[in-house]
Design an enzyme around this catalytic site. Structure first.
Site, mmCIF file in Angstrom:
data_model
loop_
_atom_site.group_PDB
_atom_site.id
_atom_site.type_symbol
_atom_site.label_atom_id
_atom_site.label_comp_id
_atom_site.label_asym_id
_atom_site.label_seq_id
_atom_site.Cartn_x
_atom_site.Cartn_y
_atom_site.Cartn_z
ATOM 1 N N CYS A 95 2.807 1.910 -0.177
ATOM 2 C CA CYS A 95 1.552 2.123 0.538
ATOM 3 C C CYS A 95 1.085 0.761 1.023
ATOM 4 O O CYS A 95 0.757 -0.120 0.211
ATOM 5 C CB CYS A 95 0.516 2.766 -0.368
ATOM 6 S SG CYS A 95 -1.093 2.960 0.429
ATOM 7 N N ASN A 189 9.128 4.480 3.507
ATOM 8 C CA ASN A 189 8.809 5.890 3.297
ATOM 9 C C ASN A 189 8.859 6.579 4.666
ATOM 10 O O ASN A 189 8.862 5.912 5.704
ATOM 11 C CB ASN A 189 7.457 6.072 2.589
ATOM 12 C CG ASN A 189 6.296 5.446 3.341
ATOM 13 O OD1 ASN A 189 6.465 4.815 4.378
ATOM 14 N ND2 ASN A 189 5.096 5.602 2.821
ATOM 15 N N GLU A 251 -1.117 12.367 5.537
ATOM 16 C CA GLU A 251 -0.203 11.748 4.585
ATOM 17 C C GLU A 251 0.400 12.802 3.661
ATOM 18 O O GLU A 251 -0.317 13.643 3.112
ATOM 19 C CB GLU A 251 -0.925 10.694 3.743
ATOM 20 C CG GLU A 251 -1.263 9.426 4.489
ATOM 21 C CD GLU A 251 -1.569 8.281 3.544
ATOM 22 O OE1 GLU A 251 -0.678 7.900 2.759
ATOM 23 O OE2 GLU A 251 -2.708 7.774 3.587
ATOM 24 N N CYS A 260 -3.654 4.667 6.957
ATOM 25 C CA CYS A 260 -2.356 4.638 6.275
ATOM 26 C C CYS A 260 -1.628 3.392 6.766
ATOM 27 O O CYS A 260 -1.337 3.270 7.957
ATOM 28 C CB CYS A 260 -1.551 5.896 6.581
ATOM 29 S SG CYS A 260 0.134 5.862 5.908
#
Length: 326
Positions: A95, A189, A251, A260
């Site tokens: 993140c 990711n 998300e 994000c």
């Protein structure tokens, strides 16, 4: 220093922080004593019966976690690990907003030194997506920001990106029912970026419900909706071209969030790819406006990307685990 052992056994000490309103419950657990599982994380993130957040970040020493061994093997300086779970309790690889807030937390707790984020490549932090380096920078208007070398990124389907500018179709609730092309970008990711035609479309999109991505990514995906305000870099604060985009995001595991970090990187890189990339003179630097504020994205050499933005610590407190689980 706040830690999970600083309170009575039935109480859990926490810090609340955010990066462009992407908010987190932060737990200090150096020795990995806290059994942070999906149930506890989801209850902490509950905005009515818990503390409320987009995710939980546990600051734990890398040598106290099996996942930390890989980080230490990559860089022995990565002594702290970001153990991150989404609001639904699921594990997440990385993140970009969260790692900045984690470093702000480590600094505030006296667990790392300011000199570590001001020298060289910055402070090394272990994550499930690899080691990330966080350093102190100035924002575009002189703000005190943190920047993260987010590591390598890649287009999931380079051929589809080159031939069609897309490799997926995405149905977005609240729009016209027409599936739109999406470009899959991996930034540690998974992300799927969709360009919209207008600010009105961006505002009309219903991201309470997850967009429908076809083909479905095997591990799910974050979906970014973007409108391009400047793809050629007319805006600039330093004489260098500076692209500008606006974004909303759904998300994976959290729903729509105010920001994000990895999504901002994916969105900027997708727009840069649509603009022809470095070969066509597309900007390396981008401002990404999200509902919670603004972050800066920079394409680095070696197919890497950097994210910069604010990291704010709001409060400290304790939560009664008996009430949380009741």
């Amino acid at each position: 220093m706040t830690s999970t052992s600083a309170a009575a056994p039935h109480r859990l000490a926490f810090t609340k922080g955010h990066g462009t309103q992407n908010d987190f419950v932060l737990l200090t657990d150096p020795d990995g004593d806290l059994p942070l599982d999906a149930v506890l994380a989801a209850r902490l993130c509950d905005r009515r019966a818990g503390v409320g957040a987009d995710g939980v970040i546990r600051a734990v020493r890398s040598d106290a976690l099996p996942e930390g061994a890989a980080a230490l093997a990559d860089d022995p300086a990565a002594t702290w690990f970001m153990d991150y779970r989404n609001a639904d309790g699921s594990l997440a690889e990385m993140c970009g907003n969260g790692v900045r807030v984690l470093v702000a937390h480590l600094l505030a707790e006296g667990l790392v030194e300011e000199a570590e984020v001001r020298s060289g490549a910055g402070l090394a932090v272990g994550t499930r997506a690899g080691v990330r380096y966080v350093r102190r920078v100035r924002g575009p208007e002189g703000q005190d920001w943190l920047a993260v070398d987010m590591g390598p990124w890649h287009l999931v389907d380079p051929v589809g990106a080159a031939e069609r500018g897309a490799d997926a179709e995405v149905g977005v609730h609240g729009l016209d029912g027409v599936r739109r092309p999406g470009l899959s970008v991996d930034v540690g990711n998974p992300h799927t970026v969709v360009a919209l035609a207008s600010a009105a479309e961006l505002e009309a999109a219903d991201l309470v419900r997850a967009p429908e991505v076809d083909p479905p990514p095997p591990h799910g995906t974050n979906v970014e909706l973007v409108i391009v305000e400047d793809a050629v870099g007319r805006a600039s604060t330093s004489g260098q071209p500076l692209g500008v985009i606006r974004m909303r995001v759904h998300e994976r595991g959290s729903g729509e969030t105010r920001s994000c970090g990895t999504g901002a990187c994916a969105a900027a890189l997708a727009v840069r790819s649509w603009a022809g990339g470095a070969a066509a003179g597309a900007p390396e630097r981008w401002l990404v406006h999200v509902p919670g504020g603004t972050v800066a994205v920079r394409a680095l050499e070696g197919q890497r990307v950097e994210l910069a933005g604010p990291a704010v610590l709001l409060a400290r407190g304790e939560v009664d685990l008996g009430l949380l689980q009741g």
